[in-house]
Design a protein around this motif. Structure first.
Motif, PDB file in Angstrom:
ATOM      1  N   LEU A   1       0.677  -1.229   0.015  1.00 14.61           N
ATOM      2  CA  LEU A   1       0.032  -0.046   0.076  1.00 14.61           C
ATOM      3  C   LEU A   1       0.875   1.238   0.059  1.00 14.61           C
ATOM      4  O   LEU A   1       0.624   2.433  -0.896  1.00 14.61           O
ATOM      5  N   ILE A   2       1.788   1.215   0.663  1.00 16.11           N
ATOM      6  CA  ILE A   2       2.784   2.463   1.020  1.00 16.11           C
ATOM      7  C   ILE A   2       3.502   2.653  -0.587  1.00 16.11           C
ATOM      8  O   ILE A   2       3.585   3.825  -1.208  1.00 16.11           O
ATOM      9  N   LEU A   3       3.856   1.579  -0.932  1.00 13.29           N
ATOM     10  CA  LEU A   3       4.569   1.650  -2.212  1.00 13.29           C
ATOM     11  C   LEU A   3       3.605   2.441  -3.378  1.00 13.29           C
ATOM     12  O   LEU A   3       4.084   2.940  -4.225  1.00 13.29           O
ATOM     13  N   ASP A   4       2.493   1.859  -3.328  1.00 14.82           N
ATOM     14  CA  ASP A   4       1.120   2.407  -4.215  1.00 14.82           C
ATOM     15  C   ASP A   4       1.138   4.052  -4.017  1.00 14.82           C
ATOM     16  O   ASP A   4       0.881   4.643  -4.939  1.00 14.82           O
ATOM     17  N   LEU A   5       1.144   4.277  -2.625  1.00 16.96           N
ATOM     18  CA  LEU A   5       1.103   5.954  -2.497  1.00 16.96           C
ATOM     19  C   LEU A   5       2.133   6.546  -2.593  1.00 16.96           C
ATOM     20  O   LEU A   5       2.287   7.949  -2.255  1.00 16.96           O
ATOM     21  N   ILE A   6       3.386   5.929  -2.752  1.00 18.42           N
ATOM     22  CA  ILE A   6       4.792   6.904  -2.826  1.00 18.42           C
ATOM     23  C   ILE A   6       4.692   7.988  -3.611  1.00 18.42           C
ATOM     24  O   ILE A   6       5.478   9.021  -3.315  1.00 18.42           O
TER      25      ILE A   6
END
Length: 243
Positions: free
Chosen positions: A150-155
């Protein structure tokens, strides 16, 4: 837990200490959202987000619906977001976040408290180097959630890789760039997260040590500022008291 979480945890109860004032402050946020994007939550992402925060703060459904209805009235005041910055006693930086329909009244109220506590009200932006402005989203955790993914998607939206989890509430809190607020909210909703509540906050990047006596004085100053209905939040760079 991260620095932002610990600071927010230590100050949250003081900022939202009285339920009636909490509901008044949230009501103003609802009014602004309704005037900007309409009264239908399904068509107004900002209103949707504020309603989620209202639910988290246990604001009754009737209060929420009444605030939305009142915001549509022709005689309702237009609220404007204003921030006031300065130094209180002992060199502690103080940031006052307000929503007001009368800036003359609000600045006079805020200045009176700074003067009473021998503080100095500065110009807008004068404390920008001491605080990090962030948007904060809290949402229900889904089963099987891969936070790294999720964090990678929102980076791309400048969401920080440091997040906080509340096992008791079953929620996740993430921090990001305020300019990406709407994009972050949209992505979280598209991922199927429920009750995505977003807020803006200021987190000090340089905490100041104080004595117990100094803390008591600063706390009194913050309490006086929070007594004004126009004041939404008060932030300081005073180091949180250790439990």
């Amino acid at each position: 837990m991260g620095r932002a979480f610990e600071y927010r945890k230590a100050t949250k109860l003081k900022r939202w200490g009285h339920m009636a004032k909490t509901f008044t402050r949230l009501g103003k946020q609802i009014a602004i959202a309704v005037k900007a994007g309409g009264p239908e939550p399904e068509n107004n992402p900002t209103l949707r987000s504020i309603i989620a925060v209202c639910k988290r703060e246990n604001m009754p459904k009737d209060n929420i619906e009444r605030a939305i209805k009142n915001a549509q009235g022709k005689d309702q005041s237009d609220y404007k977001g204003m921030t006031y910055e300065g130094y209180g006693p002992y060199g502690v930086a103080i940031f006052v976040d307000t929503l007001t329909d009368n800036t003359t009244r609000t600045v006079a109220d805020v200045r009176s408290v700074f003067n009473k506590f021998s503080g100095n009200l500065g110009t807008t932006g004068s404390l920008a180097f001491l605080f990090d402005h962030k948007c904060v989203f809290t949402f229900k955790k889904k089963d099987g959630l891969d936070m790294e993914e999720l964090i990678l998607d929102l980076i791309d939206y400048n969401v920080e890789d440091e997040y906080d989890e509340d096992p008791e509430e079953g929620t996740i809190t993430i921090y990001g760039d305020p300019k990406s607020y709407s994009l972050i909210q949209k992505h979280l909703e598209e991922c199927g997260f429920e009750d995505v509540g977003g807020e803006f906050t200021y987190v000090p990047n340089d905490l100041k040590d104080v004595t117990p006596e100094q803390r008591e004085t600063i706390d009194k100053m913050v309490e006086r500022l929070e007594e004004f209905d126009d004041v939404q939040n008060v932030y300081t760079n005073m180091k949180p008291e250790e439990e």
